[in-house]
Design a protein around this motif. Structure first.
Motif, mmCIF file in Angstrom:
data_model
loop_
_atom_site.group_PDB
_atom_site.id
_atom_site.type_symbol
_atom_site.label_atom_id
_atom_site.label_comp_id
_atom_site.label_asym_id
_atom_site.label_seq_id
_atom_site.Cartn_x
_atom_site.Cartn_y
_atom_site.Cartn_z
ATOM 1 N N TYR A 72 0.948 -1.231 0.108
ATOM 2 C CA TYR A 72 0.005 0.221 0.048
ATOM 3 C C TYR A 72 0.857 1.184 -0.026
ATOM 4 O O TYR A 72 2.001 1.195 0.572
ATOM 5 N N GLN A 73 0.524 2.413 -0.595
ATOM 6 C CA GLN A 73 1.081 3.626 -0.536
ATOM 7 C C GLN A 73 0.379 4.552 0.184
ATOM 8 O O GLN A 73 -0.861 4.659 0.050
ATOM 9 N N LEU A 74 0.903 5.178 1.191
ATOM 10 C CA LEU A 74 0.417 6.369 1.957
ATOM 11 C C LEU A 74 1.074 7.576 1.695
ATOM 12 O O LEU A 74 2.368 7.667 1.479
ATOM 13 N N ARG A 75 0.423 8.740 0.925
ATOM 14 C CA ARG A 75 0.875 9.720 0.515
ATOM 15 C C ARG A 75 0.414 10.971 0.993
ATOM 16 O O ARG A 75 -0.714 10.912 1.299
ATOM 17 N N ILE A 76 0.915 11.907 1.159
ATOM 18 C CA ILE A 76 0.555 13.472 1.702
ATOM 19 C C ILE A 76 0.196 13.950 0.299
ATOM 20 O O ILE A 76 0.917 14.259 -0.680
ATOM 21 N N THR A 77 -1.322 14.678 -0.040
ATOM 22 C CA THR A 77 -1.545 15.445 -1.004
ATOM 23 C C THR A 77 -1.161 16.887 -0.931
ATOM 24 O O THR A 77 -0.646 17.225 0.208
#
Length: 67
Positions: free
Chosen positions: A53-58
């Motif tokens: 899974y990828q967790l990213r900040i928009t």
């Protein structure tokens, strides 16, 4: 499937699922700051159940978790 998690400078109120989890386990859910997870980066990969899974900040400073 896309899950959206939002961050807020305000303290969030415990949800009923948080309360149920605390009652079932006898402890409060673990809390980790996004800064301690992300460091200076804007994305990280999480391996769970054999998937990545990828967790990213928009750009709007929200957190998005995608599979």
């Amino acid at each position: 499937m896309q899950h959206v998690l939002t961050t807020s400078p305000q303290t969030r109120l415990a949800s009923s699922s948080d309360t149920a989890l605390a009652e079932a386990t006898g402890s409060a859910p673990k809390r980790v700051s996004s800064t301690s997870l992300m460091g200076d980066g804007r994305a990280l990969e999480i391996e769970h159940g054999g998937r990545i899974y990828q967790l990213r900040i928009t750009q709007l400073n929200k957190l998005i978790l995608t599979a």
